[in-house]
Design an enzyme around this catalytic site. Structure first.
Site, PDB file in Angstrom:
ATOM      1  CE  LYS A   1      -3.768  -2.447   2.242  1.00 27.54           C
ATOM      2  NZ  LYS A   1      -4.423  -2.869   3.486  1.00 27.54           N
TER       3      LYS A   1
ATOM      4  CD  GLN B   1      -3.537  -4.624   6.515  1.00 29.87           C
ATOM      5  OE1 GLN B   1      -3.657  -3.579   5.874  1.00 29.87           O
ATOM      6  NE2 GLN B   1      -3.886  -5.793   6.023  1.00 29.87           N
TER       7      GLN B   1
ATOM      8  CG  ASP C   1     -10.020  -0.479   4.913  1.00 33.67           C
ATOM      9  OD1 ASP C   1      -9.670  -0.931   3.805  1.00 33.67           O
ATOM     10  OD2 ASP C   1      -9.326  -0.564   5.945  1.00 33.67           O
TER      11      ASP C   1
HETATM   12  N1  GUN Z   1      -6.795  -7.076   5.832  1.00 33.05           N
HETATM   13  C1  GUN Z   1      -7.093  -7.821   4.736  1.00 33.05           C
HETATM   14  N2  GUN Z   1      -7.790  -7.099   3.844  1.00 33.05           N
HETATM   15  C2  GUN Z   1      -7.928  -5.857   4.368  1.00 33.05           C
HETATM   16  C3  GUN Z   1      -8.534  -4.651   3.910  1.00 33.05           C
HETATM   17  O1  GUN Z   1      -9.111  -4.572   2.819  1.00 33.05           O
HETATM   18  N3  GUN Z   1      -8.437  -3.592   4.748  1.00 33.05           N
HETATM   19  C4  GUN Z   1      -7.836  -3.661   5.962  1.00 33.05           C
HETATM   20  N4  GUN Z   1      -7.812  -2.564   6.724  1.00 33.05           N
HETATM   21  N5  GUN Z   1      -7.249  -4.753   6.416  1.00 33.05           N
HETATM   22  C5  GUN Z   1      -7.301  -5.844   5.622  1.00 33.05           C
END
Ligand code: GUN
Length: 293
Positions: free
Chosen positions: A54, A98, A121
């Site tokens: 990211k 996360q 998100d």
């Molecule tokens: N962990 C796995 N997929 C995601 C996601 O799309 N967002 C977040 N914040 N954590 C994750």
């Protein structure tokens, strides 16, 4: 007739180039660059890889990013303090915590504390509610990435039957909502589907699946969808990322399914790259929204 294999990496690259231009236009208009803050609690190896990806993608698009690391022993209160600080910081456009969080932390409390205007998100109940009413603010990254994949592959969803396998809050449920709506930010042809949301208690799942024009597998079980569960010519979207002794596999038994489907996404290189790309799109949107208030 083997299926067309959808190149999620290329689609992702194309969209990221467009976002980079939009970010440059935003900055040229006199605004600060968008900024994403990712919060990583503990040392989960997969989460470290995701967060690193990211950060790299942000950099490529001209979006500022910062990683806040917290120890695995952190408390819910410590995390809430950090989220509140980020909510109030005008330099922060988007906040991402996360997942998964360590079991001792109340994840729902933490996610609910993120400002809905910085919720890139789209996990906050306000944003889920807006989506369910057909007036989305942010759309969740993986399902909206799938809509982009379909659109850029020339596949409309309007009038099609879609079988979604898996009812998670992150993929299955919002995917069902999005495709069943009357409209989409990508146009009405990318909504208006007849959606069946299948799960572990679905009776005759294989038969339901075999009637679908589009199958979206998001159940987290390696190679769960077999070729005989597909209608010939079906479009198959595989959201699974399963680490097995034979390496990374999806939720679809890829090679036999590709003999039956008309289009199929591979794992890796299908849906995965889009998730990060939509996160960039949402971060730019957050910067635009937070400028406007
Ligand atoms: N962990 C796995 N997929 C995601 C996601 O799309 N967002 C977040 N914040 N954590 C994750």
């Amino acid at each position: 007739m083997p299926a067309t294999i959808i190149d999620g990496k290329q689609i992702s690259k194309d969209i990221q180039a467009e976002i980079k231009q939009q970010v440059a236009d935003f900055v040229a208009a006199g605004y600060q660059p968008p900024k994403l803050v990712a919060v990583l609690v503990g040392e989960d190896p997969a989460s470290q890889v995701y967060v690193r990806n990211k950060e790299r993608a942000c950099k490529r698009a001209g979006i500022d990013s910062e990683l806040k690391r917290m120890s695995a022993e952190s408390t819910t209160e410590q995390l809430l303090d950090l989220v509140n600080q980020l909510n109030q910081d005008p330099a922060v456009s988007g906040i991402l915590v996360q997942l998964p969080l360590p079991p001792a932390i109340d994840a729902i409390k933490v996610l609910d504390a993120i400002s809905p205007l910085k919720d890139v998100d789209a996990f906050h109940p306000e944003n889920v509610g807006l989506l369910s009413q057909g007036r989305p603010r942010f759309l969740p990254c993986t399902p909206f990435g799938i809509v982009h994949i379909l659109k850029r592959s020339g596949i409309a969803t309007s009038g099609k039957s879609v079988c979604i396998i898996g009812r998670s809050d992150i993929v299955g449920k919002p995917m069902a909502l999005m495709l069943a709506q009357k409209d989409s930010p990508l146009g009405p042809e990318m909504a208006n589907a007849t959606v069946t949301l299948c799960h572990s208690r679905t009776k005759d799942l294989a038969q339901v699946c075999a009637t679908a024009d589009i199958v979206i597998a998001a159940i987290g079980k390696p190679e769960f969808v077999s070729a005989d569960m597909l209608k010939p010519g079906a479009i198959v979207i595989d959201v699974g990322i399963n680490r097995t002794d034979d390496g990374l596999v999806g939720d679809v038994d890829f090679a036999p399914a590709a003999e039956v489907a008309s289009h199929i996404t591979p794992v890796p290189g299908g849906v995965g790259p889009l998730t990060v790309t939509i996160l960039l799109e949402n971060t730019l949107k957050a910067a635009q929204l937070n400028q406007a208030i």
